[in-house]
Design a protein around this motif. Structure first.
Motif, PDB file in Angstrom:
ATOM      1  N   GLN A 140       0.837  -1.195   0.000  1.00  0.00           N
ATOM      2  CA  GLN A 140       0.000   0.000   0.000  1.00  0.00           C
ATOM      3  C   GLN A 140       0.876   1.251   0.000  1.00  0.00           C
ATOM      4  O   GLN A 140       1.921   1.285   0.632  1.00  0.00           O
ATOM      5  CB  GLN A 140      -0.869   0.031   1.249  1.00  0.00           C
ATOM      6  N   ASN A 141       0.404   2.279  -0.671  1.00  0.00           N
ATOM      7  CA  ASN A 141       1.027   3.582  -0.603  1.00  0.00           C
ATOM      8  C   ASN A 141       0.945   4.053   0.852  1.00  0.00           C
ATOM      9  O   ASN A 141      -0.094   3.885   1.491  1.00  0.00           O
ATOM     10  CB  ASN A 141       0.261   4.523  -1.535  1.00  0.00           C
ATOM     11  N   PRO A 142       2.012   4.639   1.426  1.00  0.00           N
ATOM     12  CA  PRO A 142       1.964   5.084   2.823  1.00  0.00           C
ATOM     13  C   PRO A 142       0.796   6.014   3.129  1.00  0.00           C
ATOM     14  O   PRO A 142       0.178   5.907   4.190  1.00  0.00           O
ATOM     15  CB  PRO A 142       3.304   5.794   3.022  1.00  0.00           C
ATOM     16  N   ASP A 143       0.475   6.927   2.212  1.00  0.00           N
ATOM     17  CA  ASP A 143      -0.663   7.831   2.444  1.00  0.00           C
ATOM     18  C   ASP A 143      -1.967   7.049   2.596  1.00  0.00           C
ATOM     19  O   ASP A 143      -2.766   7.310   3.481  1.00  0.00           O
ATOM     20  CB  ASP A 143      -0.811   8.833   1.295  1.00  0.00           C
ATOM     21  N   TYR A 144      -2.164   6.076   1.714  1.00  0.00           N
ATOM     22  CA  TYR A 144      -3.377   5.263   1.768  1.00  0.00           C
ATOM     23  C   TYR A 144      -3.416   4.449   3.061  1.00  0.00           C
ATOM     24  O   TYR A 144      -4.438   4.382   3.746  1.00  0.00           O
ATOM     25  CB  TYR A 144      -3.446   4.333   0.554  1.00  0.00           C
TER      26      TYR A 144
ATOM     27  N   LEU B 136      -1.959   5.006   5.979  1.00  0.00           N
ATOM     28  CA  LEU B 136      -2.186   5.841   7.161  1.00  0.00           C
ATOM     29  C   LEU B 136      -3.592   6.434   7.190  1.00  0.00           C
ATOM     30  O   LEU B 136      -4.199   6.554   8.253  1.00  0.00           O
ATOM     31  CB  LEU B 136      -1.132   6.937   7.241  1.00  0.00           C
ATOM     32  N   ALA B 137      -4.127   6.801   6.033  1.00  0.00           N
ATOM     33  CA  ALA B 137      -5.462   7.407   5.969  1.00  0.00           C
ATOM     34  C   ALA B 137      -6.578   6.388   6.191  1.00  0.00           C
ATOM     35  O   ALA B 137      -7.717   6.762   6.467  1.00  0.00           O
ATOM     36  CB  ALA B 137      -5.661   8.092   4.619  1.00  0.00           C
ATOM     37  N   ASN B 138      -6.255   5.107   6.083  1.00  0.00           N
ATOM     38  CA  ASN B 138      -7.271   4.060   6.219  1.00  0.00           C
ATOM     39  C   ASN B 138      -7.040   3.205   7.457  1.00  0.00           C
ATOM     40  O   ASN B 138      -7.226   1.989   7.445  1.00  0.00           O
ATOM     41  CB  ASN B 138      -7.313   3.206   4.955  1.00  0.00           C
ATOM     42  N   GLY B 139      -6.635   3.850   8.542  1.00  0.00           N
ATOM     43  CA  GLY B 139      -6.545   3.177   9.830  1.00  0.00           C
ATOM     44  C   GLY B 139      -5.307   2.325  10.038  1.00  0.00           C
ATOM     45  O   GLY B 139      -5.276   1.504  10.943  1.00  0.00           O
TER      46      GLY B 139
ATOM     47  N   ALA C 296       5.431   2.761   5.373  1.00  0.00           N
ATOM     48  CA  ALA C 296       4.908   4.001   5.972  1.00  0.00           C
ATOM     49  C   ALA C 296       5.858   4.539   7.036  1.00  0.00           C
ATOM     50  O   ALA C 296       6.153   5.739   7.062  1.00  0.00           O
ATOM     51  CB  ALA C 296       3.523   3.746   6.564  1.00  0.00           C
ATOM     52  N   PHE C 297       6.359   3.668   7.907  1.00  0.00           N
ATOM     53  CA  PHE C 297       7.228   4.127   8.993  1.00  0.00           C
ATOM     54  C   PHE C 297       8.545   4.678   8.453  1.00  0.00           C
ATOM     55  O   PHE C 297       9.017   5.729   8.892  1.00  0.00           O
ATOM     56  CB  PHE C 297       7.473   2.989   9.989  1.00  0.00           C
ATOM     57  N   ALA C 298       9.128   3.993   7.456  1.00  0.00           N
ATOM     58  CA  ALA C 298      10.364   4.493   6.843  1.00  0.00           C
ATOM     59  C   ALA C 298      10.130   5.844   6.184  1.00  0.00           C
ATOM     60  O   ALA C 298      10.973   6.742   6.255  1.00  0.00           O
ATOM     61  CB  ALA C 298      10.907   3.477   5.834  1.00  0.00           C
TER      62      ALA C 298
END
Length: 92
Positions: free
Chosen positions: A3-7, A9-12, A23-25
């Motif tokens: 998953q794209n990090p934005d997606y 994070l935005a989806n829980g 996402a964390f990196a």
């Protein structure tokens, strides 16, 4: 599929170890902290993704275990061997 990090994070923040690691990196690097995503074999022979990052002159590992994030300093005792290191900038 990662998953794209934005997606993510935005989806829980629902996903697996690859999604968390990417996402964390991304967050660390946005804060100016050098990070890489590592594929590793766990001591139970399962494949897993973690984030290795460098902060305060120390190597750290961010490892998602179910819903908890574990931060190891200088080594990750659950990793038996590393098999790939990915620079998140190489992922399109």
């Amino acid at each position: 599929m990662w998953q794209n990090p934005d997606y993510y994070l935005a989806n829980g923040a629902i996903g697996d170890c690859e999604d968390f690691s990417l996402a964390f990196a991304s967050i660390l690097e946005a804060k100016g902290i050098s990070a890489e995503i590592i594929g590793a074999t766990l001591i139970n022979d399962r494949l897993h993704w973690v984030v290795r990052y460098y902060f305060n002159d120390q190597i750290n590992y961010a490892d998602i275990n179910r819903k908890n994030v574990i931060i190891w300093h200088n080594s990750n005792p659950t990793i038996e061997e590393e098999w790939v290191s990915i620079d998140r900038l190489d992922i399109k």
